[in-house]
Design an enzyme around this catalytic site. Structure first.
Site, PDB file in Angstrom:
ATOM      1  N   HIS A   1       0.857  -1.192   0.000  1.00  0.00           N
ATOM      2  CA  HIS A   1       0.000   0.000   0.000  1.00  0.00           C
ATOM      3  C   HIS A   1       0.889   1.237   0.000  1.00  0.00           C
ATOM      4  O   HIS A   1       0.706   2.181   0.773  1.00  0.00           O
ATOM      5  CB  HIS A   1      -0.932  -0.007   1.206  1.00  0.00           C
ATOM      6  CG  HIS A   1      -2.162   0.841   1.020  1.00  0.00           C
ATOM      7  ND1 HIS A   1      -3.047   0.658  -0.020  1.00  0.00           N
ATOM      8  CD2 HIS A   1      -2.661   1.880   1.750  1.00  0.00           C
ATOM      9  CE1 HIS A   1      -4.032   1.536   0.077  1.00  0.00           C
ATOM     10  NE2 HIS A   1      -3.810   2.297   1.135  1.00  0.00           N
TER      11      HIS A   1
ATOM     12  N   THR B   1      -2.555   2.717  -4.703  1.00  0.00           N
ATOM     13  CA  THR B   1      -2.788   3.116  -3.321  1.00  0.00           C
ATOM     14  C   THR B   1      -3.662   4.364  -3.260  1.00  0.00           C
ATOM     15  O   THR B   1      -3.320   5.407  -3.830  1.00  0.00           O
ATOM     16  CB  THR B   1      -1.438   3.403  -2.636  1.00  0.00           C
ATOM     17  OG1 THR B   1      -0.621   2.236  -2.699  1.00  0.00           O
ATOM     18  CG2 THR B   1      -1.629   3.846  -1.207  1.00  0.00           C
ATOM     19  N   GLU B   2      -4.804   4.248  -2.580  1.00  0.00           N
ATOM     20  CA  GLU B   2      -5.748   5.366  -2.409  1.00  0.00           C
ATOM     21  C   GLU B   2      -6.093   6.038  -3.739  1.00  0.00           C
ATOM     22  O   GLU B   2      -6.372   7.219  -3.801  1.00  0.00           O
ATOM     23  CB  GLU B   2      -5.192   6.398  -1.423  1.00  0.00           C
ATOM     24  CG  GLU B   2      -4.832   5.822  -0.070  1.00  0.00           C
ATOM     25  CD  GLU B   2      -6.002   5.194   0.679  1.00  0.00           C
ATOM     26  OE1 GLU B   2      -7.153   5.512   0.337  1.00  0.00           O
ATOM     27  OE2 GLU B   2      -5.765   4.400   1.614  1.00  0.00           O
ATOM     28  N   MET B   3      -6.039   5.249  -4.821  1.00  0.00           N
ATOM     29  CA  MET B   3      -6.421   5.694  -6.170  1.00  0.00           C
ATOM     30  C   MET B   3      -5.517   6.802  -6.712  1.00  0.00           C
ATOM     31  O   MET B   3      -5.907   7.583  -7.583  1.00  0.00           O
ATOM     32  CB  MET B   3      -7.895   6.117  -6.213  1.00  0.00           C
ATOM     33  CG  MET B   3      -8.839   5.062  -5.674  1.00  0.00           C
ATOM     34  SD  MET B   3     -10.569   5.336  -6.079  1.00  0.00           S
ATOM     35  CE  MET B   3     -10.686   4.443  -7.632  1.00  0.00           C
TER      36      MET B   3
ATOM     37  N   GLY C   1      -8.067   9.657  -4.070  1.00  0.00           N
ATOM     38  CA  GLY C   1      -9.446   9.590  -3.617  1.00  0.00           C
ATOM     39  C   GLY C   1      -9.651  10.201  -2.247  1.00  0.00           C
ATOM     40  O   GLY C   1     -10.702   9.999  -1.636  1.00  0.00           O
TER      41      GLY C   1
END
Length: 395
Positions: A111, A147-149, A301
């Protein structure tokens, strides 16, 4: 009018959490991770979310053959934690994959926020994740969710170079302007790389407001939510959802009715003629028209701004990030495999979230497992670990 395609993507990213590691521990011992917390949280999340939610999806797939489609991104760290502490979660995901109605996308191994630094380590993270997905599930993904878009034109070029066909990212308003997130887009330099954009307004109605009793739409039911979807013009071909899987059972416990909500919602999708649930990889073969979308600076995101401030928004985070990636040359030549793995784990977005001083709404769920009394304490602990990892890499 053709059916609108519904894509539901769930992200799973549990890090190896750091224990308290003091200055005087540096170069004395190298056990950085809190095994008790890792075991406790992995099993708690398995019991509350992963196992019952996976069973819910499996039941729905069996009840509605060919009508339910779901995708997941599961970080390598999460997979390793499952293998170590709750292997039954791995078994349940294998059952889902066997149905042919579930896709596991590519992602980063830990991540990692390496894509905000540069190509070399980011591609290493992606390669390690690909190897793990093939080893555990026997798959090679062609869809990617970072990771987190996190995404930019440059990141898209790297992914196209690695053979990815589709990327899931945020439908950020400042990028789209008047455009709708429900159309297909592509990278301006690698036009074969398709972009599927999340409709964050519809996602927020679930992730932020599902149990908000002050909301005028409380309680949220599947029927009310379908009414929200009617606001999407029927000519828009896609409605894309993506959020943390822990929303089901952890952020909102079973007592809130979250499981019943998703059972009812997905059942409606399966039975209605207006909608078709699809996996992201389905757009690889789509004949739909798509247009280029320029994203010169990284989006994500997170937050209202959809930027990278959650990880690099203050001086503590920036210093930790800079010192972390100064070790990249050491990583590339080191023979110490344990130290190399630890350096990869320190790239996890969660460690930088804990250092954030950004004001967060009480509805935010990103810091549910934050154990630090302040961002400064998170920074000091992290830097102590990083300094010891540096010594180990240099040996």
């Amino acid at each position: 009018m053709p059916m609108q395609k519904i894509s539901f993507h769930f992200q799973i990213s549990q890090p190896y959490r750091l224990r308290t590691y003091r200055f005087f521990d540096i170069n004395v011992h190298h056990d950085y991770f809190d095994e008790f917390q890792d075991s406790y949280l992995a099993n708690r999340l398995a019991e509350r979310c992963y196992l019952p939610a996976n069973q819910l999806i499996l039941d729905l797939i069996r009840e509605h053959p060919g009508k339910i489609a779901i995708s997941y991104s599961i970080s390598g760290s999460s997979i390793k934690l499952f293998q170590e502490y709750c292997p039954e979660v791995i078994v349940s995901f294998k059952q889902l994959l066997a149905t042919g109605c579930v896709e596991i996308t590519g992602s980063t191994f830990t991540h990692s926020i390496a894509s905000l630094h540069g190509k070399t380590t980011f591609m290493e993270q992606v390669r390690l994740q690909e190897n793990l997905l093939f080893e555990v599930f026997g798959i090679k993904p062609t869809t990617f969710c970072n990771t987190e878009m996190i995404y930019s034109d440059e990141i898209g070029e790297w992914l196209a170079e690695m053979g990815y066909q589709t990327v899931l990212t945020e439908g950020a308003k400042h990028i789209l302007a008047w455009k709708d997130p429900g159309y297909l887009y592509c990278n301006p330099f690698q036009t074969d790389l398709k972009l599927m954009l999340r409709n964050y307004n519809l996602c927020d109605d679930i992730t932020l407001r599902f149990n908000d009793k002050s909301w005028d739409m409380y309680p949220l039911t599947a029927e009310k939510y379908l009414g929200f979807l009617k606001a999407v013009p029927p000519e828009v071909p896609h409605i894309n959802f993506a959020f943390d899987y822990e929303t089901i059972g952890e952020y909102y416990t079973k007592e809130t009715g979250i499981f019943e909500f998703f059972r009812s919602l997905f059942t409606h999708f399966a039975e209605m003629d207006e909608y078709q649930m699809v996996m992201p990889k389905s757009v690889e073969y789509s004949t739909e028209k798509y247009t280029t979308l320029n994203i010169p600076w990284a989006i994500s995101g997170m937050g209202e701004e959809k930027d990278t401030e959650d990880w690099l928004g203050n001086e503590l985070q920036q210093e930790a990030f800079d010192q972390l990636f100064k070790l990249e040359p050491l990583y590339l030549v080191s023979k110490n495999e344990t130290a190399k793995l630890n350096w990869l784990r320190l790239q996890g977005a969660d460690h930088f979230n804990f250092m954030s001083s950004k004001w967060l709404s009480k509805k935010s769920v990103k810091r549910n497992f934050d154990v630090y009394p302040s961002p400064y304490q998170a920074f000091i602990n992290y830097m102590n670990v990083l300094n010891d990892v540096k010594i180990q890499l240099a040996e």
